[in-house]
Every structure is written in structure tokens, then in C-alpha cells.
Design a protein around this motif. Structure first.
Motif, PDB file in Angstrom:
ATOM      1  N   UNK A 196       9.014   2.758  -3.529  1.00 46.78           N
ATOM      2  CA  UNK A 196       8.010   3.628  -3.952  1.00 46.78           C
ATOM      3  C   UNK A 196       7.868   4.428  -2.918  1.00 46.78           C
ATOM      4  N   UNK A 197       7.387   6.062  -3.360  1.00 48.70           N
ATOM      5  CA  UNK A 197       7.391   7.102  -2.345  1.00 48.70           C
ATOM      6  C   UNK A 197       6.786   8.315  -3.327  1.00 48.70           C
ATOM      7  N   UNK A 252       0.879  -1.193   0.072  1.00 50.80           N
ATOM      8  CA  UNK A 252      -0.027   0.092   0.100  1.00 50.80           C
ATOM      9  C   UNK A 252       0.938   1.190  -0.013  1.00 50.80           C
ATOM     10  N   UNK A 253       0.409   2.390  -0.613  1.00 49.74           N
ATOM     11  CA  UNK A 253       1.093   3.522  -0.691  1.00 49.74           C
ATOM     12  C   UNK A 253       1.562   4.138   0.621  1.00 49.74           C
ATOM     13  N   UNK A 254       2.657   4.784   0.738  1.00 50.03           N
ATOM     14  CA  UNK A 254       3.175   5.525   1.772  1.00 50.03           C
ATOM     15  C   UNK A 254       2.147   6.597   2.319  1.00 50.03           C
ATOM     16  N   UNK A 255       1.537   7.116   1.173  1.00 48.38           N
ATOM     17  CA  UNK A 255       0.720   8.493   1.296  1.00 48.38           C
ATOM     18  C   UNK A 255      -0.696   8.301   1.324  1.00 48.38           C
ATOM     19  N   UNK A 270      -2.856  -5.556  -7.190  1.00 53.94           N
ATOM     20  CA  UNK A 270      -2.304  -6.145  -6.011  1.00 53.94           C
ATOM     21  C   UNK A 270      -1.713  -7.601  -6.365  1.00 53.94           C
ATOM     22  N   UNK A 271      -0.330  -7.981  -6.030  1.00 54.70           N
ATOM     23  CA  UNK A 271       0.069  -9.043  -6.257  1.00 54.70           C
ATOM     24  C   UNK A 271       0.259  -9.602  -7.834  1.00 54.70           C
ATOM     25  N   UNK A 328       0.410  -1.694  -6.677  1.00 56.26           N
ATOM     26  CA  UNK A 328       0.500  -0.225  -6.757  1.00 56.26           C
ATOM     27  C   UNK A 328      -1.184   0.489  -6.668  1.00 56.26           C
ATOM     28  N   UNK A 329      -1.052   1.651  -6.329  1.00 54.98           N
ATOM     29  CA  UNK A 329      -2.630   2.357  -6.400  1.00 54.98           C
ATOM     30  C   UNK A 329      -2.653   3.683  -7.153  1.00 54.98           C
TER      31      UNK A 329
END
Length: 555
Positions: free
Chosen positions: A258-259, A13-16, A29-30, A50-51
Motif C-alpha cells: 500500500x502507498x 499503519x499507512x505510510x502517510x 486492524x488485523x 487499513x485506515x
């Protein structure tokens, strides 16, 4: 332990995610994708998540062969029959897993709600239909619209993507357009139905620097107007920094990190991300040996084409002068850059010098020998001494031949290598010199990424041991770190074999690192020429100044 360290920079899941109030428009997902090949299975993508949220741009970056395009094609449902998607993979679009959709439902989404701009426009456009008919078809498949309305919409789209003389382009075929113009047609088709999600796979690879900024700004403006979400797949980190909100870094089919764009560029965590961010074409051409002789000399070369205007019943032909009485000199061991925007006549001029198209006027001398009056048959003995690496490796590599056959063919035609074993040794040596493994002879072009195919095309040219190579955008499909390797390779080959290069490019960073001199072209004319550092540091014309500014300064 090492695996835990790698994945700690790339959670599923994204950090933001806490900063977003709504659900993602795409939540993948996956994702896992394997390809069945002759001797087993290749894991192209391994457990990627990724989202993507409405109105934003995420960038997926990494070297060629990292799995970026395969990930995008999984979302689009455009994988080949050899591909096997892992059962645990999910791609939720507006809350529904589209990987479970029947093919008919996927087709409705494709090109309408989710659209894609492909990396290689020549292999994506149908060569037997006009540009106008292909855009009209893309519109009418998904929208109830008359042919006349769709044609008006097609013209509007071509104007939006800044294509010159759009009315005439509607009636032309893909082969009549430059690489950059074809890419703009692909962008127009992808935007034709106002999609929710636009996947842009290297969308500006074939475009010159000034148009690149225009196209990316156009996509951003449309995105802001319509809250369109964009997945940007690219190796150009300047573009990523300027246009993306969130960055995913891939290597060998795995997610490394990712970030948010700001945090990733300011403080990269994974060693591979640090390597990517520090990669940029560096250095300069080695000095020319004293008294280098002229290998290529041209004077007054003119090439023109008749372009069709007007209507079908009242056609009007106008002359387009692509190369307007130009000349140049190229010395042994020298690299001469030929730069300018797409459609400026760079490639046409280069091909005229190799007698791959016919110049109406002019004199061309290769190694002091006049070649401007020679027939195709008379040119044949010289072909092994002068080679070309094309801009689009997919259309220049025969899809029905293996890599071994493709490279060996030139050796057979030019009677180089006494036996098949000797020829295959030269093929392997050329592949290794171009940064590819020597054990890929039985594989086919479609099994490689765009960057890998370009290296195979370079290997094919090197195998004949020529004296002169025309390099037509040879690094445009390559990521930054591989660009640096190719520049070093071309320098090394030049030193070892005394090669001369005519280097056609819109990437001024690569031109600065590789070329001794540079010629700047616009509308078939030479605007400026001189030593590369002098022209790029102190441009004499406003046009050159604009090119330099677009290449070296973030807009």
C-alpha cells in the motif's frame, strides 16, 4: 524470509500517517475471516489492516477472489453465517470498535452513517417493489420524513445520478431497467442519507464509460461537499489512478502493498502490483478465414415496450422503441462488437436475434434458416447451437444448484453425453477451459467472487459446444489480468471450434482487442459501424468520438 519481504511493503499503519492531523474515521486492524465449507475451512482474509480519513478515497484493488469484498462486508457487518471473524480483528469507527456492537446497533449504522454500493444490482434490489418505493424505504428507515418528502428526495437522487426519465423510473420495477440503470439506482439509495463513509464495491462495473466518469465525479463532488470518506473497491486501474488518494493491493486474502496513489503507480514495489499495473487488454482479433459464410443475418428488427407515465389514477402509456428497425450480418469465426451507453438497446437487440424476446418486425436467419417465425418449441433444437453469457452472473446462476448441476443441466436438456460420467468430464473440461479448477462441482454460486461466477457462466455456454455465443458484458465483472485471460480463451475457442461471437460491451479496450467489426448504438439506432480499428481510430460521429475519448483518455 519470504513472508518478511511480502509484509515489508504493507505495514499495519499507512505510510502517510504522519501527514494526517486527525484520527481516521475508520481504522481496521488485523481483520481475518474464515469460511466453513464442506471439506474444511477457507481463509478468505488474513490479517488485513487499513485506515480511512474523512474527505478522502482509498482504493482496495486486486483480482477476483482476493478478499476485497469480504473485507468490505466485514466493515458493514454483512458476512454470511458461514463466516467466522478472527477474535483479534477490530474495526474502529469514530473511536469505537463496531465489531463488538450488537446487531441492532450495527443496523442503525448500516445505510445511515456507513453505506455500501454493491457489485450486483439485480441481486440487491427487490424484484417485487418499484424503484421509488425502495428508495423511499431507504430514506424513511433512517430519517423522519413524510412519504411525499421522501418521494421528492428519491426523484432528486435519480436526477443526480443521471438516470434518464427519472419520473417514469420511480414507478418501474428493477427488471424493467438496464444493468447500468439499476446500478445508478443502487448509488442513489446508498447516497440517500448522506453517509460519513461510502463503500463502493465495483460501483461502475455495469456502467458505460461516459456515465462512469459522471458517477465517479458525482461521488467526488458529494465527498468534497460533505467530507464523506470513500472506500473504492475496483479492478479498474484507470479509475483508481484518477479518483483515489491511497491504494491498498490485495492478493489471496493478504495485503501485498500500500502507498499513496502517486507513489504506488510511479514506483510499485511488490511483483504482484507490477503484474497488475502491466495488465491491460492487448492484441487484436485473428484475421477471418477467406470466404467465411454468414451464420447470422438480420434485417429490419424492431422491438418496442410500453412505458407507464402519469399518475396512478391517470396512467399514460408511451411507446419506447428499444430497437428501431436494425440489421446486421455475422460470419463464421467472426466477433462482432455491439457498443453504446446503457439503455441504448444493445442487449434487447442481441436477445431479439436469439429469439429470447419477440421482435414486432424483421427477419432473422441463423445458418441460412429463417427463425423469425419459429415458436419456442421449434427453436428448441437450435438452442444448443446458440448460447448466451449474461451480464450479471449471480442472477443467471441458480443459487440452489451446485456448479456441477448448473453446467450439466444444459447437457441433459440437449441430450449431450451418453452417460453421467461422460457429461461430468465435459463439465470439468469446460470449467478448466474457462480458467476455473475442475474440482468445484459440489460448491454453490454464492461461494465464488463475481469474476469467478462469470467464468462459470462462460463454462456453462462452452460445455454445449455451440457455433454462436452472445456475450453480454462477459468481462465487466472481471479484473484486468483475468480479462486478458478470457480474451485469450475466447480467441482460442474461436480458432479451435470456429465460433462466432456477438460481443456486447461498454469496455472499448476489450472490444478493440477481441472484435473484427463494431456497431455503435444509441437510442435504439445504429450510429456507426465498420472494422474495429477504423471506427475506434477515426470515429465518424460525435457520439462515437465521445465514447472513444471516455474509454481511452483519463478525464
Amino acid at each position: 524470509m519470504a513472508l518478511a519481504l511480502v509484509n515489508s511493503f504493507a505495514p499495519p499503519v499507512r505510510l502517510d500517517h504522519d501527514a494526517h492531523k486527525e484520527s481516521p474515521v475508520i481504522d481496521a486492524r488485523n481483520i481475518g475471516v474464515n469460511f466453513k465449507v464442506e471439506h474444511g475451512t477457507v481463509e478468505a482474509v488474513k490479517d488485513i489492516s487499513f485506515q480511512l480519513y474523512r474527505g478522502e478515497t482509498i482504493a482496495i484493488v486486486g483480482e477476483s477472489g482476493s478478499g476485497k469484498s469480504v473485507t468490505a462486508r466485514t466493515v458493514m457487518g454483512l458476512l454470511s453465517k458461514r463466516a467466522v471473524v478472527a477474535p483479534k480483528s477490530t474495526v474502529d469507527y469514530d473511536g469505537a470498535n463496531i465489531l463488538k456492537y450488537p446487531e441492532r446497533e450495527r443496523r442503525k449504522l448500516r445505510g445511515d452513517r456507513i453505506s455500501m454500493i454493491f457489485q450486483e444490482p439485480m441481486s440487491s434490489l427487490n424484484p417485487i417493489y418499484t424503484i421509488g418505493s425502495q428508495i423511499v424505504e431507504a430514506i424513511r428507515v433512517h430519517q423522519k420524513m413524510s412519504k411525499k418528502q421522501a418521494l421528492a428526495r428519491a426523484l432528486e437522487l435519480l436526477k443526480q445520478v443521471q438516470i434518464p426519465d427519472p419520473e417514469a423510473r420511480l414507478k418501474q420495477y428493477p427488471h424493467q431497467l438496464s444493468g447500468g440503470q439499476r446500478q445508478r439506482v443502487m448509488i442513489a439509495m446508498a447516497l440517500s442519507n448522506n453517509p460519513d463513509v461510502l463503500i463502493a464495491d465495483e460501483p461502475t462495473t455495469a456502467l458505460d464509460v461516459t456515465v462512469q466518469a459522471q458517477i465517479l465525479n458525482l461521488i467526488r463532488n458529494l465527498q468534497q461537499e460533505r467530507r464523506m470518506a470513500v472506500i473504492l473497491i475496483t479492478h479498474d486501474l484507470t479509475v483508481v489512478r484518477q479518483f483515489s488518494d491511497y491504494v491498498y493491493v490485495m492478493q489471496h486474502g493478504e495485503m501485498r502493498e500500500h502507498n499513496t496513489t502517486e507513489k504506488l503507480f510511479a514506483n510499485p514495489q511488490h511483483s504482484y502490483t507490477k503484474h497488475l499495473l502491466s495488465s491491460e487488454p492487448r492484441g487484436q482479433a485473428n484475421p477471418l478465414p477467406e470466404g467465411s459464410e454468414i451464420i447470422l443475418d438480420a434485417k429490419g428488427v424492431r422491438v418496442s415496450f410500453m412505458m407507464r407515465h402519469g399518475t396512478f389514477f391517470k396512467p399514460e402509456l408511451k411507446e419506447l422503441v428499444a430497437v428501431d428497425s436494425l440489421g446486421l450480418t455475422l460470419r463464421k469465426h467472426e466477433t462482432l462488437g455491439l457498443v453504446g451507453e446503457s439503455g441504448s438497446g444493445k442487449t434487447t437487440f442481441g436477445q431479439a436475434l436469439l429469439r429470447l424476446n419477440d421482435a414486432e418486425n424483421g427477419e432473422i436467419y441463423f445458418d441460412r434458416q429463417p427463425i423469425h417465425g419459429k415458436s419456442r418449441t421449434e427453436m428448441r433444437p437450435l438452442r444448443s447451437r446458440m448460447q448466451i453469457v449474461f451480464q450479471d452472473p449471480f442472477s443467471s446462476l441458480n443459487p440452489r444448484m451446485t456448479i456441477g448441476q448448473i453446467i450439466e443441466e444444459g447437457l441433459v436438456v440437449n441430450k449431450l453425453g451418453a452417460t453421467k460420467a461422460e457429461r461430468l468430464d465435459r463439465v470439468r473440461e469446460a470449467l478448466i477451459s474457462a480458467g476455473m479448477p475442475g474440482n468445484i462441482l459440489s460448491r454453490f454460486p454464492h461461494e465464488f467472487s463475481g469474476g469467478q461466477r462469470q467464468r462459470i457462466a462462460i463454462a456453462r455456454a462452452i460445455a454445449l459446444e455451440p457455433e454462436f455465443i452472445l456475450l453480454d458484458e462477459p468481462t465487466s465483472a472481471l479484473d484486468l489480468s483475468v480479462q486478458a485471460q478470457i480474451i485469450e480463451l475466447l480467441r482460442k475457442l474461436q480458432d479451435e471450434r470456429g465460433l462466432s461471437y456477438l460481443f456486447i460491451s461498454h469496455d472499448l479496450k476489450v472490444v478493440r482487442a477481441l472484435c473484427h467489426r463494431v456497431i455503435v448504438m444509441q437510442h435504439g439506432k445504429i450510429m456507426e459501424e465498420g472494422p474495429v480499428n477504423e471506427v475506434l481510430t477515426n470515429p465518424k460521429t460525435a457520439y462515437t468520438e465521445r465514447l472513444v475519448k471516455a474509454a481511452f483518455e483519463v478525464a
